[in-house]
Design a protein around this motif. Structure first.
Motif, PDB file in Angstrom:
ATOM      1  N   ALA A 128       0.817  -2.663  -4.369  1.00  0.00           N
ATOM      2  CA  ALA A 128      -0.630  -2.483  -4.248  1.00  0.00           C
ATOM      3  C   ALA A 128      -0.993  -1.010  -4.332  1.00  0.00           C
ATOM      4  O   ALA A 128      -1.987  -0.632  -4.971  1.00  0.00           O
ATOM      5  N   VAL A 129      -0.186  -0.159  -3.697  1.00  0.00           N
ATOM      6  CA  VAL A 129      -0.433   1.282  -3.758  1.00  0.00           C
ATOM      7  C   VAL A 129      -0.174   1.812  -5.166  1.00  0.00           C
ATOM      8  O   VAL A 129      -0.951   2.623  -5.683  1.00  0.00           O
ATOM      9  N   ALA A 132      -3.135   1.107  -7.245  1.00  0.00           N
ATOM     10  CA  ALA A 132      -4.254   1.999  -6.944  1.00  0.00           C
ATOM     11  C   ALA A 132      -4.046   3.376  -7.543  1.00  0.00           C
ATOM     12  O   ALA A 132      -4.994   3.990  -8.087  1.00  0.00           O
ATOM     13  N   SER A 159       4.542   5.386  -4.998  1.00  0.00           N
ATOM     14  CA  SER A 159       4.137   5.394  -3.591  1.00  0.00           C
ATOM     15  C   SER A 159       4.966   6.388  -2.789  1.00  0.00           C
ATOM     16  O   SER A 159       4.474   6.968  -1.810  1.00  0.00           O
ATOM     17  N   ASP A 236      -5.416   2.722   2.298  1.00  0.00           N
ATOM     18  CA  ASP A 236      -4.229   1.874   2.417  1.00  0.00           C
ATOM     19  C   ASP A 236      -4.375   1.051   3.695  1.00  0.00           C
ATOM     20  O   ASP A 236      -4.200   1.558   4.795  1.00  0.00           O
ATOM     21  N   VAL A 238      -2.532  -1.784   4.114  1.00  0.00           N
ATOM     22  CA  VAL A 238      -1.400  -2.702   4.046  1.00  0.00           C
ATOM     23  C   VAL A 238      -0.983  -3.162   5.441  1.00  0.00           C
ATOM     24  O   VAL A 238      -0.695  -4.341   5.659  1.00  0.00           O
ATOM     25  N   CYS A 263      -5.972  -1.222  -0.544  1.00  0.00           N
ATOM     26  CA  CYS A 263      -4.680  -1.891  -0.694  1.00  0.00           C
ATOM     27  C   CYS A 263      -4.401  -2.768   0.513  1.00  0.00           C
ATOM     28  O   CYS A 263      -4.494  -2.296   1.654  1.00  0.00           O
ATOM     29  N   THR A 278      -4.776  -5.233  -4.635  1.00  0.00           N
ATOM     30  CA  THR A 278      -5.535  -3.997  -4.780  1.00  0.00           C
ATOM     31  C   THR A 278      -6.956  -4.372  -5.136  1.00  0.00           C
ATOM     32  O   THR A 278      -7.208  -4.974  -6.180  1.00  0.00           O
TER      33      THR A 278
END
Length: 461
Positions: A128-129, A132, A159, A236, A238, A263, A278
Motif C-alpha cells: 500500500a505504501v 502511494a 517503503s 500511513d 496501516v 494506506c 491505497t
C-alpha cells in the motif's frame, strides 16, 4: 491412486517439529531469539483475544499479530464470509473482467473517507505504501518523498526508503532519494519543500515505534505547506486505521486533515487473507491510469482476490454492526487511565501515552540508588533490556503476550484486538502491577533474568 492431501494428519504427524523446521528452512534467528527469551511456546488454539498453549493455559493477546487481528482470532462473521466465498466457486482473478467484490469493498472503505475517491487493492501494508509512493511521484512529477525519523512504513525497497530506523536500512543501499525530518518539525518540512523537488510527505499519525503521536495541529499545518508547494500528503494508517485509535482513521482526530493518499492494511484482513489498500483522490488515479495503454501500469497479481475482498467486507460490516470504534474509545480510555494511575506509584514507570487501543508504556531512570544501579547496568549493556525484562514475566508468569516497541527502546506497545473487554483490561493491569511490584522490590527472578540478558547483549557485541 493419488492420496488426497490431509492437512489435519500432516499437522498431527509433523507439528511437533515446528521450531526445528523453522531453524532449518526459514529465518534461523527467529527460533534462537524465541528460545532465548522463553517465548518458544506451542499454541494450539485461538479465539477472540485469547489463545491456548499445549498445556491448556489461557493467554491474553495484547499484540494482535502486530495489529492484524483487529477483530481477534476467528471472528465468526469473517470466518463464515470466507466459507461462503469459497463455496461460491467464483471465476476469480481472470484479469479480464470486473468482479463485484472489489467495487463493493472500495465503496465501503470510501464511505469512511469522504474526501477520497478511488482505491487500489494490493496484498500488504508495504505494498500500500509502495503504491502511494509511485502514485505521488508520477502525479506530481518530482522524485523526492519526505518522511519522519523513527517512522516505519514497510521493508520493501520503496517503503524502506522512507523507513526512519537505520537498523532496517543498513546494508540495503542504494535506496530512493528520500529525506527524513523529525515528527512535528514544520520548519524542517518547509525547508525541504523550498528545494522544489518534493512529491509528497508520508507520515504515521501515531508512530508505531515508541507510540509517538504527531503534535496537535501538525498534520493540518503540514498539509497546508505541502499543498502550497504542489506536494501531496500521504498518511500511513496501516496500523492506526480501522478503529485502532478510537476513530476510523487516526488522522480524523484532527479537524481539517484530508490526506491525498491513505494506506490501510492489517486489520482489514480479518486476520485471514493478506490485503492492503491505497485510497486516493480521483485526479491522482486518473493521472496514473491516463489511457488504455496504461491500464496495467500498476497492478498486483493477487490484488482484489475474492477471499481478501470478502474478508474486508465482513470486517467493515462487523465494525459497523458491533460499534467497534466506540468500543475502542471506551475500553482504550479505561486501560489508559488505569495505567496512568500507576505512574506516581513506580519510579521506573515514566509515561503512558497513545490513543484508543494503541498505548505506549515507557520506562525511565529511577531515582533511588538501588534501582538506579540496576538500571544503569542494563543501559550500559543495551538500551531496551528493562522493557524486555517486563515483557518476559508478563508472558511466562501471567500468560499475557506483549512486545517491546522497537529496538533500543524502553517502551512496551499495547495493540490488542479491538474487542478486548473490561475483564481483559483488569487482567492486564493486575499482571502489570505485579511485575512492577517485583521490579521495584528487587525481585530476584526478574533481575536475575536481567543479568542473563546483559550477558547475552555483551556476548553479541
Amino acid at each position: 491412486m493419488t492420496k488426497e492431501f490431509d492437512l489435519a494428519a500432516l499437522l498431527a504427524e509433523r507439528g511437533a517439529e515446528r521450531y526445528e523446521l523453522h531453524t532449518r528452512y526459514l529465518n534461523h534467528q527467529l527460533p534462537r531469539m524465541l528460545h532465548t527469551i522463553g517465548f518458544d511456546k506451542v499454541y494450539v488454539r485461538a479465539e477472540g483475544a485469547h489463545f491456548w498453549d499445549a498445556d491448556g493455559g489461557d493467554h491474553l493477546d495484547m499484540l494482535a499479530g502486530f495489529g492484524v487481528m483487529g477483530l481477534g482470532r476467528h471472528h465468526p462473521v469473517v470466518r463464515q464470509a470466507l466459507h461462503d466465498v469459497l463455496d461460491a466457486s467464483l471465476a476469480d482473478l481472470t484479469r479480464f473482467d470486473c468482479q463485484p467484490l472489489p467495487g463493493l469493498l472500495a465503496e465501503k472503505l470510501l464511505a469512511h473517507s469522504p474526501h477520497l475517491d478511488r482505491v487500489f487493492f494490493g496484498n500488504s501494508g508495504t505494498e500500500a505504501v509502495e503504491t502511494a509512493l509511485k502514485f505521488a511521484r508520477y502525479a506530481i512529477g518530482k522524485p523526492r518523498v519526505l518522511y519522519c525519523s523513527h517512522a516505519f512504513h514497510g521493508l520493501t525497497t520503496g517503503s524502506l526508503s522512507v523507513n526512519g530506523e537505520d537498523g532496517f536500512r543498513d546494508g540495503f543501499a542504494p535506496l530512493l532519494p528520500d529525506t527524513a525530518i523529525e515528527l512535528g518539525d514544520l520548519d524542517a518540512l518547509e525547508r525541504e519543500l523550498r528545494k522544489g523537488d518534493v512529491a509528497a510527505f508520508v507520515v504515521e499519525p501515531i508512530q508505531g515505534k515508541g507510540v509517538h503521536e504527531a503534535p496537535p495541529g501538525f498534520l493540518r499545518a503540514a498539509q497546508e505547506l505541502l499543498h502550497a508547494r504542489g506536494a501531496l500528503l500521504i498518511v500511513d494508517e496501516v496500523q492506526t486505521g480501522l478503529g485502532r485509535t478510537g476513530d476510523f482513521y487516526a488522522y480524523q482526530h484532527e479537524d481539517g486533515v484530508e490526506p491525498d493518499l491513505v494506506c490501510v492494511a492489517k486489520a482489514l484482513s480479518g486476520g485471514y487473507v493478506p490485503v492492503g489498500a491505497t485510497l486516493g483522490k480521483d485526479w491522482i488515479f486518473k493521472k496514473v491510469y491516463s489511457s488504455m495503454d496504461r491500464v496495467l501500469v500498476h497492478s498486483a497479481s493477487f490484488g482484489s482476490n475474492a477471499q481478501a475482498m470478502a474478508a474486508g467486507l465482513a470486517v467493515l460490516s462487523v465494525m459497523e454492526n458491533e460499534g467497534t470504534v466506540a468500543h475502542v474509545r471506551r475500553v482504550g480510555g479505561l486501560l489508559s487511565s488505569r495505567l496512568k494511575e500507576l505512574v506516581p506509584r513506580y519510579e521506573l514507570l515514566k509515561e503512558i501515552r497513545g490513543r484508543g487501543l494503541m498505548i505506549g508504556i515507557e520506562f525511565g531512570r529511577p531515582s533511588s540508588l538501588g534501582l538506579r544501579s540496576r538500571w544503569t547496568m542494563l543501559q550500559a549493556a543495551r538500551k531496551g533490556l528493562f522493557a524486555q525484562m517486563v515483557v518476559v514475566p508478563l508472558l511466562q508468569r501471567h500468560r499475557i503476550l506483549t512486545q517491546v516497541s522497537g529496538d533500543h527502546l524502553e517502551v512496551i506497545k499495547l495493540i490488542p484486538p479491538l474487542i478486548i473487554d473490561e475483564e481483559d483490561v483488569d487482567r492486564f493491569v493486575t499482571a502489570f502491577t505485579a511485575v512492577m511490584d517485583d521490579a521495584h522490590g528487587g525481585g530476584g527472578l526478574m533481575w536475575d533474568f536481567g543479568k542473563t540478558l546483559v550477558k547475552q547483549a555483551v556476548a553479541q557485541r
